[in-house]
Scaffold this motif. Sequence first.
Motif, PDB file in Angstrom:
ATOM      1  N   THR A 143      -4.733  18.262   9.751  1.00 19.57           N
ATOM      2  CA  THR A 143      -5.309  17.418   8.702  1.00 19.57           C
ATOM      3  C   THR A 143      -4.734  17.837   7.352  1.00 19.57           C
ATOM      4  N   PRO A 144      -4.937  17.019   6.304  1.00 20.47           N
ATOM      5  CA  PRO A 144      -4.449  17.390   4.974  1.00 20.47           C
ATOM      6  C   PRO A 144      -5.042  18.693   4.445  1.00 20.47           C
ATOM      7  N   ASN A 145      -6.141  19.111   5.010  1.00 19.76           N
ATOM      8  CA  ASN A 145      -6.759  20.367   4.578  1.00 19.76           C
ATOM      9  C   ASN A 145      -6.285  21.564   5.394  1.00 19.76           C
ATOM     10  N   ASP A 146      -5.219  21.357   6.179  1.00 16.39           N
ATOM     11  CA  ASP A 146      -4.786  22.390   7.115  1.00 16.39           C
ATOM     12  C   ASP A 146      -3.263  22.589   7.043  1.00 16.39           C
ATOM     13  N   PRO A 147      -2.728  23.080   5.907  1.00 14.71           N
ATOM     14  CA  PRO A 147      -1.283  23.308   5.788  1.00 14.71           C
ATOM     15  C   PRO A 147      -0.830  24.479   6.653  1.00 14.71           C
ATOM     16  N   VAL A 148       0.481  24.539   6.917  1.00 15.00           N
ATOM     17  CA  VAL A 148       1.045  25.660   7.674  1.00 15.00           C
ATOM     18  C   VAL A 148       2.120  26.328   6.810  1.00 15.00           C
ATOM     19  N   THR A 149       2.110  27.667   6.775  1.00 12.24           N
ATOM     20  CA  THR A 149       3.038  28.427   5.936  1.00 12.24           C
ATOM     21  C   THR A 149       3.797  29.433   6.791  1.00 12.24           C
ATOM     22  N   PHE A 150       5.091  29.585   6.473  1.00  8.70           N
ATOM     23  CA  PHE A 150       5.948  30.505   7.208  1.00  8.70           C
ATOM     24  C   PHE A 150       6.691  31.406   6.235  1.00  8.70           C
ATOM     25  N   LYS A 151       6.892  32.635   6.640  1.00  8.20           N
ATOM     26  CA  LYS A 151       7.721  33.573   5.886  1.00  8.20           C
ATOM     27  C   LYS A 151       9.002  33.774   6.688  1.00  8.20           C
ATOM     28  N   ILE A 152      10.133  33.419   6.092  1.00  7.64           N
ATOM     29  CA  ILE A 152      11.420  33.424   6.781  1.00  7.64           C
ATOM     30  C   ILE A 152      12.312  34.494   6.158  1.00  7.64           C
ATOM     31  N   SER A 153      12.925  35.326   6.998  1.00  2.62           N
ATOM     32  CA  SER A 153      13.797  36.401   6.507  1.00  2.62           C
ATOM     33  C   SER A 153      15.047  36.482   7.374  1.00  2.62           C
ATOM     34  N   TYR A 154      16.171  36.758   6.755  1.00  2.00           N
ATOM     35  CA  TYR A 154      17.405  36.994   7.513  1.00  2.00           C
ATOM     36  C   TYR A 154      18.438  37.655   6.611  1.00  2.00           C
TER      37      TYR A 154
ATOM     38  N   THR B  35      -0.223  14.995   4.734  1.00  2.00           N
ATOM     39  CA  THR B  35      -0.935  14.081   3.836  1.00  2.00           C
ATOM     40  C   THR B  35      -1.820  13.104   4.609  1.00  2.00           C
ATOM     41  N   TYR B  36      -1.715  13.152   5.921  1.00  2.00           N
ATOM     42  CA  TYR B  36      -2.528  12.302   6.801  1.00  2.00           C
ATOM     43  C   TYR B  36      -2.918  13.129   8.024  1.00  2.00           C
ATOM     44  N   ASN B  37      -3.841  12.635   8.786  1.00  2.00           N
ATOM     45  CA  ASN B  37      -4.165  13.272  10.056  1.00  2.00           C
ATOM     46  C   ASN B  37      -2.978  13.123  11.000  1.00  2.00           C
ATOM     47  N   LEU B  38      -2.603  14.216  11.649  1.00  2.00           N
ATOM     48  CA  LEU B  38      -1.471  14.227  12.563  1.00  2.00           C
ATOM     49  C   LEU B  38      -1.959  14.600  13.956  1.00  2.00           C
TER      50      LEU B  38
ATOM     51  N   THR C  87       0.854  -1.182   0.000  1.00  2.00           N
ATOM     52  CA  THR C  87       0.000   0.000   0.000  1.00  2.00           C
ATOM     53  C   THR C  87       0.892   1.235   0.000  1.00  2.00           C
ATOM     54  N   PRO C  88       0.621   2.239  -0.851  1.00  2.00           N
ATOM     55  CA  PRO C  88       1.504   3.419  -0.894  1.00  2.00           C
ATOM     56  C   PRO C  88       1.322   4.320   0.317  1.00  2.00           C
ATOM     57  N   ILE C  89       2.426   4.918   0.738  1.00  8.08           N
ATOM     58  CA  ILE C  89       2.411   5.988   1.728  1.00  8.08           C
ATOM     59  C   ILE C  89       3.033   7.204   1.044  1.00  8.08           C
ATOM     60  N   SER C  90       2.455   8.378   1.222  1.00  9.12           N
ATOM     61  CA  SER C  90       2.834   9.550   0.421  1.00  9.12           C
ATOM     62  C   SER C  90       3.068  10.782   1.276  1.00  9.12           C
ATOM     63  N   PHE C  91       3.897  11.683   0.737  1.00 10.04           N
ATOM     64  CA  PHE C  91       4.220  12.938   1.408  1.00 10.04           C
ATOM     65  C   PHE C  91       4.299  14.055   0.367  1.00 10.04           C
TER      66      PHE C  91
END
Length: 333
Positions: A201-212, A155-158, A74-78
Amino acid sequence: MINMLTKIKSLLIILVLTLLLPVVSPSSVLAETPGLKATSFDVSVKPEYDDPRTLVIYEGNFVNSGTAVIKKDTPISFIIVKDAEIGMACELNAQGGHECQPYTTKDLADNKVELSWKITKDLQPNQKYPVFLEFYYDNKATAPNKTFDYTFTPTYNLDSLKLTITAPKTATNFTISPSASTTQTDQEQLKNYVFNYSNKTPNDPVTFKISYTKNDNKPSFDKPQTGNADATASKKSTSSLNNPALLIGMLVFVGLLVVLLVYSLKKSGKPPVPPKGTSHKNQSSHKNTNTNINANKNQDSIADKKKKIRQMLLDGKISEETYKELLQDLKNE
């Protein structure tokens, strides 16, 4: 009538788009592995760590939370960044060792890729399945004021997600938006910005803006050469075995070794010559004594020779047929 046709066409287009969305949506992975979820998942983002690019590491403890067996293959994906260089894509065994797997990739929207491999065993209900994924990618930031966005898409519930962003060693004015919940300095004297989440959940991504600010692209540390050296050595070994001239030379060497061994074994079986001037009686007594001693020595010698021949077979220096011939020669002595 025309307005009616236009509305019908619009509805058909919306319907088709709705049907196509699951094809490129990360949540489609859930359908491939029903019941699989991560009890804990760690993401490490390390710009310019041991490479001018950004190192990303996924470590997850998955479990079969369903009531049915998740079958082998069975495939597992990321979801990862497009054009990333994959370092490791592995299952972890019971001892924590990395068992890396052949993987496939599929392009998605928004500069992302779905990476998948096949689970190598049946997962019973409540059985754990730990994984490790490592890759490098170019975040396209340019000196001296570097800025880039990073998005992690489950890609899965965490149940639990820990995301750590590490500042380069010589970076200044390092900022992240949103702000980290905690900061800490690790053993390498690098500052880590830690974010903790639950029930992602897969419908809940997290985004970051990184600066230095950093005037060069020099990484914080030199990349370890051990893995590359081992891989190079393995590659050289494989290519050497494909070299006909080298194979012939090895066969000739083994053949000479076998001939010398046979000659040595036969020579060691010759009876000793008695010294001059020894009486017949003394010779007879001496011969009997020597016979007993040589018999014991010969038994020990044969046992040693059998061990050596057996070791040569195990080391691949002689074939099984040659091994049997040498044993027969020993029996005939």
